[in-house]
Design a protein around this motif. Structure first.
Motif, PDB file in Angstrom:
ATOM      1  N   TRP A  83      38.032  38.769  29.468  1.00 23.28           N
ATOM      2  CA  TRP A  83      37.248  39.220  30.612  1.00 23.28           C
ATOM      3  C   TRP A  83      35.773  39.410  30.262  1.00 23.28           C
ATOM      4  O   TRP A  83      34.911  39.277  31.148  1.00 23.28           O
ATOM      5  N   CYS A 103      32.863  37.651  32.340  1.00 19.54           N
ATOM      6  CA  CYS A 103      31.623  38.323  32.769  1.00 19.54           C
ATOM      7  C   CYS A 103      30.402  37.501  32.367  1.00 19.54           C
ATOM      8  O   CYS A 103      29.486  37.275  33.178  1.00 19.54           O
ATOM      9  N   ALA A 131      29.343  40.947  38.068  1.00 18.62           N
ATOM     10  CA  ALA A 131      30.028  40.393  36.900  1.00 18.62           C
ATOM     11  C   ALA A 131      30.736  41.489  36.103  1.00 18.62           C
ATOM     12  O   ALA A 131      31.913  41.358  35.745  1.00 18.62           O
ATOM     13  N   VAL A 132      30.018  42.588  35.839  1.00 13.38           N
ATOM     14  CA  VAL A 132      30.593  43.666  35.024  1.00 13.38           C
ATOM     15  C   VAL A 132      31.715  44.372  35.775  1.00 13.38           C
ATOM     16  O   VAL A 132      32.812  44.601  35.238  1.00 13.38           O
ATOM     17  N   SER A 159      34.837  42.061  36.356  1.00 10.51           N
ATOM     18  CA  SER A 159      35.562  41.841  35.096  1.00 10.51           C
ATOM     19  C   SER A 159      36.374  43.068  34.722  1.00 10.51           C
ATOM     20  O   SER A 159      37.539  42.953  34.292  1.00 10.51           O
TER      21      SER A 159
END
Length: 348
Positions: free
Chosen positions: A16, A20, A41-42, A45
């Motif tokens: 993950w 990200c 993204a963070v 993920s």
């Protein structure tokens, strides 16, 4: 050496984290890296990592991998769809609040990406990413279970073979040694030279039986050495009742067979043939190499008894060894008039 649980968790984190980094790199490739893109993204993920851990726990606790491929696939597919929806349900409201208060920057119009068609597309993309992780994880688990199953099967087969061999030893050695010791006691005072010879032959027979049991295959020449010692001991017991003829092909001496296989046939012929026939009889032994196959025939007087064949430990052991060899061999008993013929063929 990492424990399986921590190793799996570390692999998930790396997967993950890579996901990200992929989202951020795609944002850079198609525009610019904004605070909103980094936040998505963070957060996404982390959410998908949590969904994956929950899916892993549920699958193991409810034993999904024991349900069969179709039922497992249906459950995992449902988890992917639900997990992706839950991730978006958590992410979208937080992202919308952050965008409307200008806490993160998504683009010229911070709220343009919250239209229904876009949300459906985000959900589909999230489901695709989660499906990829699920496929890799389920394949890893399936392969590990397959390997564990193979190891368990091989261990069980090894234990079974060891048990069969132990049972074989328990059946062969006591009656054979008992007869030999009784004969030795009678010979000590009558014929000391023959008594010494009997001790030597008996010792050699038992030593070969122990040594050969640790090997997968032996040569015909080695097996014949065991048979010679065995017959020498038995000839003291049966005397003129045991008459042996043999036809050995010199070209077959280097061919291979399971340890104690030929000795088992000879022992069976004496126990069920010579010992039960008034006046004894002739035990004939024929060994030859023929077209890449070792062919062995042991014949003795008597009749095939179905119960003895069915319950015989020695013959069952022999059939098992031949059936589980790298190139399976064959074994059968045939009745020819008043004689029983044991035929064994072993590919080389």
């Amino acid at each position: 050496m990492l424990r399986p649980f921590f190793r799996a968790a570390l692999i998930d984190v790396l997967f993950w984290a890579g996901y990200c980094a992929f989202i951020v790199s795609m944002s850079a490739a198609f525009g610019q890296v904004t605070s909103g893109a980094v936040f998505i993204a963070v957060a996404l993920s982390a959410e998908l990592w949590a969904v994956g851990q929950a899916m892993r726990r549920i699958a193991h606790r409810r034993h999904w991998f024991e349900l069969g491929p179709l039922r497992l696939a249906v459950r995992l597919f449902a988890c992917v769809l639900i997990g992706a929806a839950l991730s978006q349900l958590v992410l979208v409201p937080v992202l919308w609040v952050a965008a409307t208060h200008d806490w993160v920057y998504l683009g010229p119009d911070n709220t343009a990406g919250f239209a229904a068609p876009m949300l459906v597309m985000y959900w589909a993309q999230t489901a695709s990413s989660l499906a990829l992780w699920t496929a890799l994880w389920s394949w890893t688990v399936a392969m590990r279970r397959y390997r564990e199953g193979e190891i368990a099967r091989l261990n069980a087969e090894s234990l079974r073979n060891a048990s069969e061999l132990d049972a074989l030893r328990a059946r062969l050695n006591p009656h054979f040694v008992f007869n030999a010791l009784n004969n030795l006691r009678a010979l000590i005072n009558e014929d000391t030279e023959r008594a010494r010879e009997l001790v030597t032959r008996l010792s050699s027979t038992l030593r070969h039986a122990l040594d050969h049991s640790q090997r997968e295959q032996v040569s015909v020449a080695e097996e014949l050495t065991v048979v010679d010692d065995y017959l020498a001991v038995e000839s003291v017991h049966y005397e003129d009742r045991l008459r042996v003829t043999r036809e050995i092909d010199p070209a077959a001496l280097d061919l291979r067979l399971p340890p104690m296989a030929l000795q088992l046939l000879v022992e069976n012929a004496i126990k069920h043939g010579i010992a039960r026939t008034p006046g004894g009889g002739e035990l004939s032994l024929r060994v030859r190499g023929d077209g890449g196959r070792l062919r062995i025939e042991v014949a003795n007087p008597g009749k095939i008894e179905a119960e003895s064949v069915r319950r015989g430990v020695g013959l069952a052991y022999l059939r098992t060894r031949l059936a589980h060899a790298a190139t399976p061999g064959s074994f059968e008993l045939r009745q020819h008039g008043a004689r029983v013929h044991a035929h064994m063929e072993i590919p080389q």
